[in-house]
Design a protein around this motif. Structure first.
Motif, PDB file in Angstrom:
ATOM      1  N   HIS A 179      44.626  35.305  38.345  1.00 31.78           N
ATOM      2  CA  HIS A 179      45.772  34.450  38.014  1.00 31.78           C
ATOM      3  C   HIS A 179      46.722  34.332  39.202  1.00 31.78           C
ATOM      4  CE1 HIS A 179      45.346  35.154  33.385  1.00 31.78           C
ATOM      5  NE2 HIS A 179      44.335  34.490  33.919  1.00 31.78           N
ATOM      6  N   THR A 180      47.001  35.447  39.870  1.00 32.84           N
ATOM      7  CA  THR A 180      47.912  35.424  41.015  1.00 32.84           C
ATOM      8  C   THR A 180      47.348  34.582  42.154  1.00 32.84           C
ATOM      9  OG1 THR A 180      48.662  37.649  40.417  1.00 32.84           O
ATOM     10  CG2 THR A 180      49.195  36.864  42.625  1.00 32.84           C
ATOM     11  N   SER A 181      46.059  34.723  42.427  1.00 35.61           N
ATOM     12  CA  SER A 181      45.440  33.937  43.491  1.00 35.61           C
ATOM     13  C   SER A 181      45.505  32.444  43.186  1.00 35.61           C
ATOM     14  CB  SER A 181      43.988  34.382  43.671  1.00 35.61           C
ATOM     15  OG  SER A 181      43.326  33.576  44.631  1.00 35.61           O
ATOM     16  N   THR A 182      45.219  32.084  41.946  1.00 34.78           N
ATOM     17  CA  THR A 182      45.294  30.672  41.559  1.00 34.78           C
ATOM     18  C   THR A 182      46.720  30.144  41.662  1.00 34.78           C
ATOM     19  OG1 THR A 182      43.459  31.064  40.019  1.00 34.78           O
ATOM     20  CG2 THR A 182      44.703  29.037  39.755  1.00 34.78           C
ATOM     21  N   LEU A 183      47.673  30.963  41.239  1.00 40.28           N
ATOM     22  CA  LEU A 183      49.072  30.542  41.291  1.00 40.28           C
ATOM     23  C   LEU A 183      49.545  30.350  42.730  1.00 40.28           C
ATOM     24  CD1 LEU A 183      51.718  29.993  39.759  1.00 40.28           C
ATOM     25  CD2 LEU A 183      52.197  32.444  39.881  1.00 40.28           C
ATOM     26  N   SER A 187      50.746  26.804  44.301  1.00 41.03           N
ATOM     27  CA  SER A 187      52.104  26.680  44.835  1.00 41.03           C
ATOM     28  C   SER A 187      52.086  26.158  46.281  1.00 41.03           C
ATOM     29  CB  SER A 187      52.813  28.030  44.768  1.00 41.03           C
ATOM     30  OG  SER A 187      52.865  28.511  43.446  1.00 41.03           O
ATOM     31  N   MET A 188      51.168  26.665  47.097  1.00 38.39           N
ATOM     32  CA  MET A 188      51.068  26.195  48.478  1.00 38.39           C
ATOM     33  C   MET A 188      50.668  24.726  48.529  1.00 38.39           C
ATOM     34  SD  MET A 188      49.278  29.501  50.277  1.00 38.39           S
ATOM     35  CE  MET A 188      49.247  28.691  51.874  1.00 38.39           C
ATOM     36  N   GLU A 189      49.750  24.322  47.674  1.00 42.50           N
ATOM     37  CA  GLU A 189      49.344  22.918  47.636  1.00 42.50           C
ATOM     38  C   GLU A 189      50.502  22.021  47.209  1.00 42.50           C
ATOM     39  OE1 GLU A 189      45.992  20.102  45.413  1.00 42.50           O
ATOM     40  OE2 GLU A 189      46.116  22.254  45.006  1.00 42.50           O
ATOM     41  N   ASN A 190      51.269  22.448  46.198  1.00 50.14           N
ATOM     42  CA  ASN A 190      52.422  21.668  45.756  1.00 50.14           C
ATOM     43  C   ASN A 190      53.491  21.581  46.839  1.00 50.14           C
ATOM     44  OD1 ASN A 190      51.293  21.206  43.264  1.00 50.14           O
ATOM     45  ND2 ASN A 190      52.348  22.908  42.262  1.00 50.14           N
ATOM     46  N   ALA A 191      53.681  22.665  47.615  1.00 49.96           N
ATOM     47  CA  ALA A 191      54.679  22.639  48.685  1.00 49.96           C
ATOM     48  C   ALA A 191      54.298  21.635  49.765  1.00 49.96           C
ATOM     49  CB  ALA A 191      54.818  24.041  49.283  1.00 49.96           C
ATOM     50  N   ASP A 196      55.212  16.300  52.275  1.00 42.36           N
ATOM     51  CA  ASP A 196      54.703  15.003  52.731  1.00 42.36           C
ATOM     52  C   ASP A 196      55.335  13.857  51.959  1.00 42.36           C
ATOM     53  OD1 ASP A 196      53.112  16.333  54.522  1.00 42.36           O
ATOM     54  OD2 ASP A 196      51.323  16.301  53.240  1.00 42.36           O
ATOM     55  N   SER A 197      55.540  14.056  50.668  1.00 45.89           N
ATOM     56  CA  SER A 197      56.146  12.995  49.853  1.00 45.89           C
ATOM     57  C   SER A 197      57.587  12.732  50.264  1.00 45.89           C
ATOM     58  CB  SER A 197      56.082  13.395  48.380  1.00 45.89           C
ATOM     59  OG  SER A 197      56.739  12.450  47.569  1.00 45.89           O
TER      60      SER A 197
END
Length: 292
Positions: A179-183, A187-191, A196-197
Motif C-alpha cells: 500500500h505504501t509503495s503504491t501510494l 503521489s509522485m505521478e500526481n505531483a 506540468d498542468s
C-alpha cells in the motif's frame, strides 16, 4: 444551504485570524471553554454529529494527555494535594494542565473548521496575485494529508478486491508495504502532472488573467463590520489584562470584575457567530419548505 462558507474569502480569513488569535492569547479556562464550544457547534453545522464526533476521538486523548501529564511533570504551586511517586501534586499544576489541554483542543477544532470552509480556491484568490508560488505551496501542503488519506482508502479497497489480506503478521506487513509503495508512486505521478498542468496554464506569469466567482456584497460588509467590532472590543479588553490567568505560584481569580464578564459575553458572541448564522440559514430554508 450554507451561509458562512459563501461569504467573501476575506471575511472568512479575518474571522479565523481573530478567533484563533484570541484563543492563543487568552490563556483562561472560561475563554478557552467558550472557544471549544463555539468551534464544536460550528463543526456540528458543517459535518453533522457523526463528522464532529470523529474529531472528538482525536481531541479527547490529546486533552487528557496534557491535562494528566502536566501535574506529573510540573510540581510548581503552593496548594499541595498529595504525593504520587514521591512527587508533590499541586492544584495549580492540575489547573494549568487542564487549561493547556483546553487551548490545544480549541485550536484543533478551529483548524478543522478552517479546513472545511477555507478551500484552496479561496486561499489562492486572496494570495495568488501577491505571492503565487507561496500561495500554491501552502495550498498543496494543507491538502496533502487529506488527499493522501483518500488515496490510501482507494488503494485499500482495490487491493482487498484483488488480493485479500492475510491475517498473519507477515501478510499484514506485506500488505502495508504494498500500500505504501503504491501510494508513493501515485503521489509522485500526481505531483509531476500537477506541475506540468500549472506550467502549461501560465501560473505565476504577470500577464496571466484569472477568473473567480467571489464578489464583496452587502452582507459581507455587514459581517465584516460586526466582526471588527466584536474582535476589536475583545482585543481592547485583553490589552487591559482581562482574559488571562496566572497559575503560579498561586492562581488568580477566575472572574475579574464586570469588565471580565463583558469580555466573556463578547467572545462568546464571536465564537458562536458561525453556528448562529448557519442555524439561521437552515431555519430560513426550512421555513420555505426547501429542506426538512
Amino acid at each position: 444551504m450554507r451561509y458562512f462558507e459563501h461569504l467573501h474569502p476575506l471575511c472568512i480569513l479575518l474571522y479565523f485570524i481573530a478567533t484563533i488569535g484570541l484563543t492563543l492569547t487568552c490563556f483562561h479556562p472560561v475563554m478557552l471553554l467558550l472557544s471549544i464550544l463555539g468551534a464544536f457547534s460550528f463543526l456540528l453545522r458543517l459535518k453533522g454529529a457523526r463528522g464532529a464526533a470523529r474529531h472528538l476521538r482525536f481531541v479527547l486523548p490529546l486533552f487528557l494527555l496534557v491535562a494528566v501529564g502536566n501535574p506529573l511533570i510540573n510540581h510548581r504551586g503552593v496548594t499541595l494535594l498529595g504525593m504520587l511517586f514521591d512527587q508533590w501534586i499541586t492544584l495549580e499544576a492540575i489547573c494549568y494542565g487542564v487549561t493547556a489541554g483546553l487551548s490545544l483542543a480549541a485550536l484543533i477544532l478551529w483548524f478543522a473548521c478552517y479546513s472545511e470552509v477555507m478551500t484552496s480556491d479561496k486561499f489562492l484568490y486572496l494570495f495568488g496575485k501577491a505571492a503565487p508560488s507561496s500561495a500554491l505551496l501552502v495550498t498543496m501542503a494543507l491538502q496533502l494529508v487529506p488527499k493522501l488519506d483518500r488515496q490510501l482508502s482507494q488503494i485499500r479497497q482495490c487491493q482487498e478486491m484483488l488480493r485479500p489480506e492475510k491475517k498473519t503478521l507477515g501478510g499484514k506487513l506485506g500488505t502495508a508495504v504494498r500500500h505504501t509503495s503504491t501510494l508513493v508512486g501515485w503521489s509522485m505521478e500526481n505531483a509531476v502532472e500537477q506541475a506540468d498542468s500549472m506550467k502549461a496554464r501560465g501560473y505565476g506569469l504577470r500577464r496571466r488573467t484569472t477568473f473567480h466567482l467571489f464578489h464583496f456584497e452587502t452582507r459581507d460588509a455587514c459581517f465584516l463590520a460586526g466582526l471588527l467590532a466584536l474582535a476589536g472590543a475583545c482585543v481592547i479588553a485583553r490589552s487591559f489584562g482581562h482574559g488571562y490567568m496566572e497559575f503560579y505560584p498561586r492562581m488568580d481569580a477566575v472572574i475579574t470584575g464586570d469588565s471580565g464578564i463583558v469580555l466573556y459575553v463578547l467572545f462568546a458572541l464571536l465564537a458562536f457567530l458561525p453556528a448562529i448564522l448557519e442555524g439561521r440559514e437552515a431555519w430560513r430554508w426550512r421555513s420555505y419548505g426547501l429542506i426538512r
